[in-house]
Design an enzyme around this catalytic site. Structure first.
Site, PDB file in Angstrom:
ATOM      1  N   ASN A  62       1.173  -1.050   0.266  1.00 47.31           N
ATOM      2  CA  ASN A  62      -0.052  -0.113  -0.143  1.00 47.31           C
ATOM      3  C   ASN A  62       0.962   0.975  -0.266  1.00 47.31           C
ATOM      4  O   ASN A  62       1.483   1.350   0.616  1.00 47.31           O
ATOM      5  CB  ASN A  62      -0.452  -0.278   1.043  1.00 47.31           C
ATOM      6  CG  ASN A  62      -0.771  -0.197   2.152  1.00 47.31           C
ATOM      7  OD1 ASN A  62       0.711  -0.667   2.785  1.00 47.31           O
ATOM      8  ND2 ASN A  62      -1.048   0.869   3.216  1.00 47.31           N
ATOM      9  N   GLU A  64       0.187   5.528   0.458  1.00 47.97           N
ATOM     10  CA  GLU A  64      -0.959   5.864   1.406  1.00 47.97           C
ATOM     11  C   GLU A  64      -0.631   7.668   0.464  1.00 47.97           C
ATOM     12  O   GLU A  64       0.873   7.614   0.263  1.00 47.97           O
ATOM     13  CB  GLU A  64      -0.503   6.076   2.829  1.00 47.97           C
ATOM     14  CG  GLU A  64      -1.625   5.090   3.305  1.00 47.97           C
ATOM     15  CD  GLU A  64      -1.350   5.239   4.636  1.00 47.97           C
ATOM     16  OE1 GLU A  64      -2.099   4.065   5.277  1.00 47.97           O
ATOM     17  OE2 GLU A  64      -0.740   6.172   5.518  1.00 47.97           O
ATOM     18  N   CYS A  73      -4.044   0.918  -2.525  1.00 47.10           N
ATOM     19  CA  CYS A  73      -3.852  -0.641  -1.464  1.00 47.10           C
ATOM     20  C   CYS A  73      -2.769  -1.427  -2.283  1.00 47.10           C
ATOM     21  O   CYS A  73      -2.700  -1.281  -3.767  1.00 47.10           O
ATOM     22  CB  CYS A  73      -5.369  -1.566  -2.307  1.00 47.10           C
ATOM     23  SG  CYS A  73      -6.370  -0.487  -0.811  1.00 47.10           S
ATOM     24  N   GLU A  75      -3.000  -4.510  -3.465  1.00 50.81           N
ATOM     25  CA  GLU A  75      -3.712  -5.765  -4.160  1.00 50.81           C
ATOM     26  C   GLU A  75      -3.799  -5.303  -5.310  1.00 50.81           C
ATOM     27  O   GLU A  75      -2.992  -5.880  -6.724  1.00 50.81           O
ATOM     28  CB  GLU A  75      -4.885  -6.563  -3.676  1.00 50.81           C
ATOM     29  CG  GLU A  75      -4.478  -6.480  -2.238  1.00 50.81           C
ATOM     30  CD  GLU A  75      -5.313  -6.152  -0.979  1.00 50.81           C
ATOM     31  OE1 GLU A  75      -6.548  -5.929  -0.297  1.00 50.81           O
ATOM     32  OE2 GLU A  75      -4.846  -4.619  -1.149  1.00 50.81           O
ATOM     33  N   CYS A 112     -10.343  -4.789   0.371  1.00 49.29           N
ATOM     34  CA  CYS A 112     -11.589  -3.782   0.213  1.00 49.29           C
ATOM     35  C   CYS A 112     -12.104  -3.441  -1.066  1.00 49.29           C
ATOM     36  O   CYS A 112     -12.276  -4.628  -1.950  1.00 49.29           O
ATOM     37  CB  CYS A 112     -10.784  -2.491   0.252  1.00 49.29           C
ATOM     38  SG  CYS A 112      -9.859  -1.647  -0.918  1.00 49.29           S
ATOM     39  N   CYS A 115     -10.434  -3.012  -3.699  1.00 53.00           N
ATOM     40  CA  CYS A 115     -10.008  -4.430  -4.189  1.00 53.00           C
ATOM     41  C   CYS A 115     -10.393  -5.362  -5.282  1.00 53.00           C
ATOM     42  O   CYS A 115     -10.634  -6.092  -6.021  1.00 53.00           O
ATOM     43  CB  CYS A 115      -8.890  -4.339  -3.346  1.00 53.00           C
ATOM     44  SG  CYS A 115      -6.896  -3.445  -2.999  1.00 53.00           S
TER      45      CYS A 115
END
Length: 163
Positions: A62, A64, A73, A75, A112, A115
């Site tokens: 990830n 940010e 993210c 993934e 999430c 994703c």
């Protein structure tokens, strides 16, 4: 009216030693990727490792940003990298590992919604399942046979056209 129940099977492993050698290696790659995540705001680091049919492993973590929607993210970083650098190569599985510098993550964190939607599109496009291995710092490890398991009734391209 009819009532329909939707469910799936989930394999639960006590620890990584119970995994197959390939799954263990993929989860370890996700854990290694997790350590290089850029998560200064949430302190929640996630790593992902994607196994391609050609044996290549692609990692992501990830990333940010102070402008929260600008981050990405783990993934999607890994899957988009695979799609950009190995177009048309089937994704066999993805391992995901999460940790926090503020508390123990004792259970696997599932992808999430964004994703899940991105991953299911790859699974639908390649017409073969992508297995998911979910791990954390400690605790059990979960494995699902397909993205479809964790995203039933998925939105797909069939809703966008008649073909």
């Amino acid at each position: 009216m009819k009532k329909k129940k939707i469910g799936f099977e989930l394999l639960v492993f006590e620890n990584a030693s119970e995994l197959s050698q390939n799954d263990h290696k993929l989860l370890q790659e996700a854990m290694n990727a997790r350590e290089n995540a850029y998560a200064p705001y949430s302190k929640f680091k996630v790593g992902a490792a994607v196994l391609l049919e050609n044996g290549q492993i692609v990692i992501g973590n990830n990333q940010e940003n102070a402008s929260y929607p600008s981050g990405l993210c783990a993934e999607r970083v890994a899957v988009f990298y695979a799609g950009a650098n190995y177009p048309g190569t089937t994704i066999k599985s993805i391992a995901i590992s999460a940790s926090s510098s503020e508390h123990e993550v004792a259970a696997p964190a599932a992808p999430c919604g964004n994703c899940r939607q991105s991953l299911i599109e790859y699974e639908q496009k390649q017409k073969s399942p992508i297995s998911i291995i979910l791990g954390s710092e400690n605790g059990p490890i979960y494995k699902c046979a397909s993205l479809e398991d964790i995203l039933p009734l998925a939105f797909n391209s069939s809703f966008l056209s008649d073909s």
